[in-house]
Design an enzyme around this catalytic site. Structure first.
Site, PDB file in Angstrom:
ATOM      1  N   LYS A 114       0.859  -1.199   0.000  1.00 37.51           N
ATOM      2  CA  LYS A 114       0.000   0.000   0.000  1.00 37.51           C
ATOM      3  C   LYS A 114       0.891   1.244   0.000  1.00 37.51           C
ATOM      4  O   LYS A 114       1.878   1.297   0.737  1.00 37.51           O
ATOM      5  CB  LYS A 114      -0.898  -0.006   1.237  1.00 37.51           C
ATOM      6  CG  LYS A 114      -1.700   1.276   1.460  1.00 37.51           C
ATOM      7  CD  LYS A 114      -2.756   1.501   0.403  1.00 37.51           C
ATOM      8  CE  LYS A 114      -3.434   2.865   0.552  1.00 37.51           C
ATOM      9  NZ  LYS A 114      -4.270   3.220  -0.608  1.00 37.51           N
ATOM     10  N   CYS A 156      -2.179   9.806  -6.972  1.00 37.87           N
ATOM     11  CA  CYS A 156      -3.329   9.575  -6.085  1.00 37.87           C
ATOM     12  C   CYS A 156      -4.285  10.764  -6.196  1.00 37.87           C
ATOM     13  O   CYS A 156      -3.899  11.896  -5.930  1.00 37.87           O
ATOM     14  CB  CYS A 156      -2.881   9.399  -4.642  1.00 37.87           C
ATOM     15  SG  CYS A 156      -4.316   9.215  -3.549  1.00 37.87           S
TER      16      CYS A 156
END
Ligand code: SIN
Length: 314
Positions: A45, A131
């Site tokens: 992650k 992101c």
């Protein structure tokens, strides 16, 4: 050699399929399960310097053809993932995995990369420039001058294998512009695409958005993004120097989707939304499905068809 094997930056992987960052890779347990699986590698992650709770819930919603999310980088902090990959490297020397980092500022990215550079870690780093879900922080990948600045500063000191995770681009001129920048650096790979950011899904019954963060805006993943992902993989494969491998991500549900990503130029593929739905058995299923396709076509390695997509002009 295994039919599904692939090589990136001189490292060989037994299987060209792995998870995409963010999906079932946040905890040690998730990562241990990936290590035990048929995936060719795992990516952690995306880490920030410190542990982050991410955005408030609901922050992910299933759609008929994929998902929308605005997770906001929930993660256990760089130390957690760096310790994990170093311990794994000691246990399984010779294997390569991907450590994803996504600082919310250039200073954070540089600090994390300095820490990784100084560590024993020798695997890949995936620098996430895409992101879409941190309120007030635009996606770096859409600001070409900023990408230049980031990579200038990173490659001033960073000497280990590094790639970047990019957002989808929607104009051929943008493929030209981003590739011209990326080609100036010793990148090992680029990963294309992250989710299609800042989409809005509406529930007509409740007359409400379906996720809480950012007024309902979030990134789309899953089946509906496959044509955009293939366009980006192909667009970059045609423009990047051959030393930069392409990791294709987006819209993979079955072996045909993997086959198409590789035809467009991917050396490795990552699966996000569908891995979230299906879990570890996904990798075995995809391997079987891709192997069947290759056998029917008489291909014995992915290099037999990687990047060999035909157009009507060929
Ligand atoms: C998130 O945590 O919001 C997803 C990460 C990403 O899209 O890069």
């Amino acid at each position: 050699m295994n039919m599904l094997a692939t090589t990136i930056g001189g490292r060989t992987f037994n299987n060209c399929m792995m998870n995409a960052a963010g999906i079932r890779c946040q905890s040690k347990q998730d990562l241990d399960a990936l290590v035990q699986s048929d995936a060719g590698a795992y990516v952690t992650k995306s880490a920030t310097p410190q542990k982050r709770a991410g955005n408030p819930s609901p922050r992910m919603h299933t759609l008929p053809h994929g998902s929308i999310n605005s997770m906001g980088l929930p993660n256990n902090g760089l130390d957690y993932y760096l310790n994990y990959v170093i311990a794994d490297q000691q246990k399984r020397p010779g294997t390569t995995n991907f450590l994803s980092v996504a600082g919310t500022s250039l200073a954070d990215n540089l600090a994390m990369l300095h820490q990784i550079q100084a560590s024993e870690y020798t695997g890949f780093v995936e620098l996430n420039l895409s992101c879409p879900n941190v309120p007030g922080k635009p996606q770096v990948g859409y600001d070409f001058d900023r990408v230049h600045t980031v990579l200038d500063q990173v490659f001033d000191f960073y000497t280990k294998p590094l790639g970047v995770k990019l957002p989808p681009y929607f104009d051929l001129v943008h493929f030209d512009q981003i590739a011209a920048i990326l080609n100036q650096y010793p990148l090992t790979f680029v990963n294309s695409i992250n989710s299609i950011g800042n989409a809005l899904v509406v529930d007509p019954q409740s007359e409400q958005v379906v996720i809480r963060p950012k007024g309902g805006y979030g990134g789309i993943g899953g089946a509906s993004v496959k044509p955009t992902a293939l366009a980006n993989v192909r667009g970059l494969a045609l423009r990047l120097k051959p030393e930069i491998a392409i990791v294709g991500t987006g819209g993979i549900l079955n072996g045909v989707d993997v086959f198409e990503h590789i035809l467009c130029g991917a050396s490795m593929v990552q699966i996000g939304t569908q891995f979230g739905y299906e879990g570890i058995p996904l990798f075995d299923r995809l391997a079987t499905e891709l192997t069947d396709i290759m056998k029917k076509k008489g291909y014995t390695s992915i290099d037999d068809f990687r990047g060999k997509l035909k157009t009507f002009d060929d």
